[in-house]
Design a protein around this motif. Structure first.
Motif, PDB file in Angstrom:
ATOM      1  N   PRO A 463       0.793  -1.230   0.000  1.00 21.03           N
ATOM      2  CA  PRO A 463       0.000   0.000   0.000  1.00 21.03           C
ATOM      3  C   PRO A 463       0.821   1.273   0.000  1.00 21.03           C
ATOM      4  O   PRO A 463       1.991   1.302   0.392  1.00 21.03           O
ATOM      5  CB  PRO A 463      -0.801  -0.122   1.302  1.00 21.03           C
ATOM      6  N   GLY A 464       0.167   2.330  -0.444  1.00 21.42           N
ATOM      7  CA  GLY A 464       0.682   3.677  -0.304  1.00 21.42           C
ATOM      8  C   GLY A 464      -0.279   4.480   0.554  1.00 21.42           C
ATOM      9  O   GLY A 464      -1.436   4.101   0.757  1.00 21.42           O
ATOM     10  N   PHE A 465       0.207   5.610   1.055  1.00 20.52           N
ATOM     11  CA  PHE A 465      -0.610   6.468   1.922  1.00 20.52           C
ATOM     12  C   PHE A 465      -1.104   7.663   1.121  1.00 20.52           C
ATOM     13  O   PHE A 465      -0.341   8.302   0.386  1.00 20.52           O
ATOM     14  CB  PHE A 465       0.208   6.936   3.130  1.00 20.52           C
ATOM     15  N   PHE A 466      -2.392   7.965   1.270  1.00 24.04           N
ATOM     16  CA  PHE A 466      -3.017   9.091   0.581  1.00 24.04           C
ATOM     17  C   PHE A 466      -3.685   9.995   1.602  1.00 24.04           C
ATOM     18  O   PHE A 466      -4.268   9.513   2.581  1.00 24.04           O
ATOM     19  CB  PHE A 466      -4.075   8.611  -0.416  1.00 24.04           C
ATOM     20  N   ALA A 467      -3.618  11.295   1.373  1.00 26.21           N
ATOM     21  CA  ALA A 467      -4.354  12.252   2.197  1.00 26.21           C
ATOM     22  C   ALA A 467      -4.646  13.474   1.344  1.00 26.21           C
ATOM     23  O   ALA A 467      -3.789  13.937   0.583  1.00 26.21           O
ATOM     24  CB  ALA A 467      -3.557  12.642   3.443  1.00 26.21           C
ATOM     25  N   GLY A 468      -5.854  13.991   1.452  1.00 25.37           N
ATOM     26  CA  GLY A 468      -6.225  15.145   0.651  1.00 25.37           C
ATOM     27  C   GLY A 468      -7.222  16.028   1.362  1.00 25.37           C
ATOM     28  O   GLY A 468      -7.963  15.579   2.250  1.00 25.37           O
ATOM     29  N   ILE A 469      -7.230  17.293   0.984  1.00 23.10           N
ATOM     30  CA  ILE A 469      -8.225  18.242   1.482  1.00 23.10           C
ATOM     31  C   ILE A 469      -9.375  18.286   0.488  1.00 23.10           C
ATOM     32  O   ILE A 469      -9.169  18.504  -0.712  1.00 23.10           O
ATOM     33  CB  ILE A 469      -7.618  19.641   1.657  1.00 23.10           C
ATOM     34  N   PHE A 470     -10.576  18.081   0.978  1.00 26.85           N
ATOM     35  CA  PHE A 470     -11.779  18.090   0.144  1.00 26.85           C
ATOM     36  C   PHE A 470     -12.691  19.214   0.625  1.00 26.85           C
ATOM     37  O   PHE A 470     -12.946  19.358   1.819  1.00 26.85           O
ATOM     38  CB  PHE A 470     -12.490  16.741   0.212  1.00 26.85           C
ATOM     39  N   GLU A 471     -13.164  19.991  -0.329  1.00 27.22           N
ATOM     40  CA  GLU A 471     -13.965  21.175  -0.017  1.00 27.22           C
ATOM     41  C   GLU A 471     -15.438  20.900  -0.276  1.00 27.22           C
ATOM     42  O   GLU A 471     -15.807  20.273  -1.274  1.00 27.22           O
ATOM     43  CB  GLU A 471     -13.502  22.354  -0.877  1.00 27.22           C
ATOM     44  N   ALA A 472     -16.286  21.380   0.624  1.00 25.14           N
ATOM     45  CA  ALA A 472     -17.731  21.228   0.459  1.00 25.14           C
ATOM     46  C   ALA A 472     -18.256  22.317  -0.468  1.00 25.14           C
ATOM     47  O   ALA A 472     -17.887  23.487  -0.350  1.00 25.14           O
ATOM     48  CB  ALA A 472     -18.432  21.310   1.804  1.00 25.14           C
ATOM     49  N   ASN A 473     -19.114  21.922  -1.412  1.00 20.00           N
ATOM     50  CA  ASN A 473     -19.778  22.872  -2.295  1.00 20.00           C
ATOM     51  C   ASN A 473     -21.179  22.391  -2.579  1.00 20.00           C
ATOM     52  O   ASN A 473     -21.477  21.190  -2.489  1.00 20.00           O
ATOM     53  CB  ASN A 473     -19.005  23.052  -3.606  1.00 20.00           C
ATOM     54  N   ASN A 490       0.122   8.535  -2.649  1.00 13.04           N
ATOM     55  CA  ASN A 490       0.800   7.248  -2.842  1.00 13.04           C
ATOM     56  C   ASN A 490       2.172   7.248  -2.180  1.00 13.04           C
ATOM     57  O   ASN A 490       3.152   6.756  -2.734  1.00 13.04           O
ATOM     58  CB  ASN A 490       0.918   6.923  -4.327  1.00 13.04           C
ATOM     59  N   GLN A 491       2.228   7.790  -0.982  1.00  9.48           N
ATOM     60  CA  GLN A 491       3.482   7.859  -0.227  1.00  9.48           C
ATOM     61  C   GLN A 491       3.821   6.476   0.321  1.00  9.48           C
ATOM     62  O   GLN A 491       3.017   5.873   1.024  1.00  9.48           O
ATOM     63  CB  GLN A 491       3.325   8.866   0.914  1.00  9.48           C
ATOM     64  N   PRO A 492       4.985   5.920   0.006  1.00 12.77           N
ATOM     65  CA  PRO A 492       5.303   4.560   0.455  1.00 12.77           C
ATOM     66  C   PRO A 492       5.579   4.507   1.952  1.00 12.77           C
ATOM     67  O   PRO A 492       5.994   5.493   2.567  1.00 12.77           O
ATOM     68  CB  PRO A 492       6.550   4.208  -0.354  1.00 12.77           C
ATOM     69  N   PHE A 493       5.366   3.333   2.519  1.00 12.34           N
ATOM     70  CA  PHE A 493       5.709   3.087   3.910  1.00 12.34           C
ATOM     71  C   PHE A 493       7.142   2.562   3.980  1.00 12.34           C
ATOM     72  O   PHE A 493       7.586   1.814   3.105  1.00 12.34           O
ATOM     73  CB  PHE A 493       4.748   2.078   4.533  1.00 12.34           C
ATOM     74  N   SER A 494       7.834   2.930   5.033  1.00 12.71           N
ATOM     75  CA  SER A 494       9.225   2.510   5.167  1.00 12.71           C
ATOM     76  C   SER A 494       9.349   1.028   5.476  1.00 12.71           C
ATOM     77  O   SER A 494      10.375   0.405   5.188  1.00 12.71           O
ATOM     78  CB  SER A 494       9.923   3.330   6.257  1.00 12.71           C
ATOM     79  N   SER A 495       8.320   0.439   6.068  1.00 14.06           N
ATOM     80  CA  SER A 495       8.350  -0.991   6.398  1.00 14.06           C
ATOM     81  C   SER A 495       6.928  -1.500   6.536  1.00 14.06           C
ATOM     82  O   SER A 495       5.965  -0.714   6.523  1.00 14.06           O
ATOM     83  CB  SER A 495       9.131  -1.236   7.706  1.00 14.06           C
ATOM     84  N   THR A 496       6.798  -2.803   6.662  1.00 15.82           N
ATOM     85  CA  THR A 496       5.487  -3.421   6.815  1.00 15.82           C
ATOM     86  C   THR A 496       4.870  -3.021   8.159  1.00 15.82           C
ATOM     87  O   THR A 496       5.535  -3.063   9.193  1.00 15.82           O
ATOM     88  CB  THR A 496       5.616  -4.950   6.748  1.00 15.82           C
ATOM     89  N   LEU A 497       3.611  -2.623   8.114  1.00 14.52           N
ATOM     90  CA  LEU A 497       2.902  -2.275   9.340  1.00 14.52           C
ATOM     91  C   LEU A 497       2.367  -3.567   9.958  1.00 14.52           C
ATOM     92  O   LEU A 497       1.186  -3.894   9.883  1.00 14.52           O
ATOM     93  CB  LEU A 497       1.765  -1.296   9.032  1.00 14.52           C
ATOM     94  N   ASP A 498       3.271  -4.312  10.589  1.00 11.49           N
ATOM     95  CA  ASP A 498       2.951  -5.653  11.078  1.00 11.49           C
ATOM     96  C   ASP A 498       2.306  -5.593  12.460  1.00 11.49           C
ATOM     97  O   ASP A 498       2.128  -4.523  13.050  1.00 11.49           O
ATOM     98  CB  ASP A 498       4.229  -6.499  11.108  1.00 11.49           C
TER      99      ASP A 498
END
Length: 642
Positions: A463-473, A490-498
């Protein structure tokens, strides 16, 4: 039908060195910058194929797209490359199945060998018509239609099926479905004198022509093919399941074998073997079997690895498979809508029952478009609008109704999905008291109970990490959230989140980019980052609190008060555009998103010659002015009559 006798393809000039042109065709489809291709919606019909017959195909079974543009198409069948362990693999062809969008379509078809192949896997061209594959004219009365070449000398290793036809309507349509696009080609005549065969993949299209080869493989040591091995979806701890398997016998005699199944988890605490008898598989036929032995999973959530082998055919190499036995529930499920314009979204429901509806407008003509929406569109390798993705892995091309059965089924399946993330939180803090507009969002993800294999592209979780700002309209469907900008993509993780570990991600937000009068949410999620995107494993929403936004005083920003005349624009006139604010950029697009006119920085007024508009129709004028580091835009619709 009129006489239609094109020059033989072997005499046409084929230009293998078109790197610049190929690069220009990698733009998203809605730009239509150079490529003569377009995509229109398919029929939505799912083809049912007889599992007793061996189909060699690259596409799926859904009629998702109709491609329009050129009149010459081809599908490259690489039979010898289908089995990496059998270099001599060849195919005994019985006939082709062609799926067509029009009844009674007349087509010229032929079979060609391959002229040459270079180091680039897409650098192939048809050479000459193979023996017995001469041009024949057929009429596709039914869908699909079976096409036979009775004089072809089998076996075949690589063959091109070339199709040439006209249609009774505008454009040249060919039925296509989701795929890589690497095996389907069209004859690109964009540059006269440098015509060449171009794959749909290099042209930016993620789809394959709907043609199947029907027959059987000639294999020496790999007669059995594993067509499928499956477990039920959404397995939970303590569940008992019975695997099912489908195999195909390519030989000329019945075969009996045993599928050996080994199931393990990352800690090796779970290790179970199954023996699935495959009794008397008919020659040239398939067999579907449900295991009489069950698999009983324990109480601990985990990922499992399944290793398969055929007892009496050890030369057949079967890839390992991974399944998830998760128990955690995600806080929200994302339904992502990719639309061309903001005014055509009245079929999107409001957020309910953990379902969050997010909007993306990749088309540059729309006022709500942004580079981030285009980035997400490309991440999924979509090739046309509109598109819908439910929890990342359920995709819909047609603008189906929100309460239609396919959508409701996909939503229900997504809501049953479990996660390995036990909990998460997002904290907001000010980085510098002297600059309160700069905020830090600290996200923490925790895995308290689930054991996982190492994250790789082959372990089913990468997986990659996603984060975004969403505006209400306020759209036609009510208050909905659309993408404003990405904070992480799509920011990669440095290691497995075990099991027993956590991951922390810091995000930076400058609130001067936000409107203090608007509502915002921060969505963050983790998602498989495979070639065309994948399953969203966990998602959460943070309501951006009032008081954290330091916005520009919009009351002090001027309005553009854009004027356009004459409208509609008729022959003999020039289009006059003016705005009281300057410097200003004016850009005109057609309905396909193509830019037909643009200015550099100008003063209050500009004139657009009538000749700029290639045809009658609707065009969009976009005006942009920058004030206080903020872009003010206004759009107008223009009618042109030629």
């Amino acid at each position: 039908m009129k006489d239609y006798t094109p020059r033989p393809l072997s005499k046409r000039k084929l230009h293998p060195h078109c790197a610049v042109l190929l690069f220009s065709l990698f733009f998203p489809l809605f730009f239509y910058a150079v490529s003569p291709l377009q995509v229109v919606s398919g029929s939505g019909i799912v083809a049912e194929e007889d599992s007793k017959i061996y189909h060699f195909r690259y596409h799926n079974l859904a009629d998702d797209y109709h491609l329009t543009g050129p009149s010459i198409w081809a599908v490259r069948f690489n039979f010898k490359g289908a089995y990496s362990v059998a270099d001599s693999a060849s195919f005994a062809l019985n006939y082709f199945k062609i799926y067509n969008p029009y009844p009674n379509l007349e087509m010229r078809i032929s079979l060609w060998n391959e002229q040459y192949g270079g180091t680039n896997e897409l650098n192939y061209f048809p050479g000459s018509i193979i023996e017995g594959g001469n041009w024949q004219t057929v009429t596709l009365y039914s869908n699909p239609t079976n096409i036979v070449f009775p004089d072809v000398q089998n076996p075949l290793q690589i063959v091109w099926l070339v199709m040439e036809f006209t249609t009774p309507t505008e454009g040249k349509y060919m039925s296509a479905s989701v795929g890589s696009g690497k095996n389907s080609f069209y004859y690109n005549t964009t540059v006269t004198g440098s015509e060449f065969w171009q794959s749909l993949f290099t042209a930016g299209y993620n789809c394959e022509l709907r043609v199947s080869a029907i027959g059987n493989f000639n294999l020496l040591n790999t007669e059995l093919e594993l067509l499928s091995f499956s477990l039920p979806e959404n397995i939970l701890p303590y569940d008992t399941v019975y695997p099912s398997v489908t195999v195909y016998n390519h030989s000329n005699y019945p075969i009996t074998d045993t599928l050996q199944v080994n199931i393990t988890n990352p800690t090796q605490e779970f290790n179970q073997d199954l023996q699935i008898p495959l009794i008397n598989i008919p020659a040239g036929d398939s067999l579907w079997v449900i295991s009489s032995e069950s698999v009983n999973f324990g109480r601990d959530p985990c990922q499992i690895k399944i290793t398969l082998s055929l007892k009496h055919h050890p030369a057949v190499i079967l890839a390992a498979r991974y399944y998830n036995i998760f128990s955690e529930t995600s806080s929200c499920h994302l339904i992502e809508y990719f639309r061309r314009y903001t005014y055509d979204i009245d079929d999107i429901p409001q957020d309910t029952d953990g379902l969050h509806h997010l909007l993306y407008f990749p088309n540059q003509v729309d006022d709500y478009s942004c580079p981030g929406a285009m980035q997400r569109f490309n991440f999924y390798q979509f090739n046309s609008l509109p598109q819908t993705a439910i929890d990342g892995y359920k995709r819909f091309y047609l603008p189906v109704e929100a309460n239609s059965e396919p959508v409701l089924d996909a939503i229900a399946a997504a809501q049953e999905k479990r996660s390995f993330i036990t909990r998460s939180n997002c904290r907001i803090s000010i980085l510098d008291p002297d600059n309160p507009e700069n905020l830090r969002l600290s996200v923490t993800l925790n895995n308290d109970r689930t054991s996982l294999f190492e994250w790789t592209s082959s372990s089913a979780i990468n997986p990659g990490f996603f984060a975004g700002i969403f505006e209400a309209n306020r759209f036609e469907a009510g208050g909905l959230f659309y993408l404003k900008k990405w904070l992480a993509f799509n920011q990669p993780f440095s290691s497995t989140l075990d099991l027993g570990t956590s991951a922390s991600i810091d995000l930076l937000v400058n609130t001067t980019e936000l409107d203090s009068l608007k509502n915002y949410r921060v969505y963050y999620w983790i998602q498989n980052s495979f070639n065309n995107g994948g399953e969203i494993f966990y998602a959460k929403c943070l309501v951006f609190p009032y008081g954290w936004t330091v916005g520009i005083d919009d009351e002090n920003l001027p309005h553009l008060h854009l004027t356009v005349h004459p409208n509609p624009l008729t022959k003999g006139n020039a289009l006059k555009i003016s705005a009281p604010n300057y410097p200003t950029i004016y850009t005109i697009y057609n309905l396909k998103g193509q830019k037909v006119f643009a200015t550099q920085l100008v003063t209050k007024e500009t004139s657009v010659p009538f000749a700029v508009f290639p045809a009658s129709g609707i065009y969009f004028l976009r005006c942009e002015t920058q004030v206080k580091d903020k872009i003010i835009t206004e759009s107008k619709k223009i009618s042109v009559i030629k």
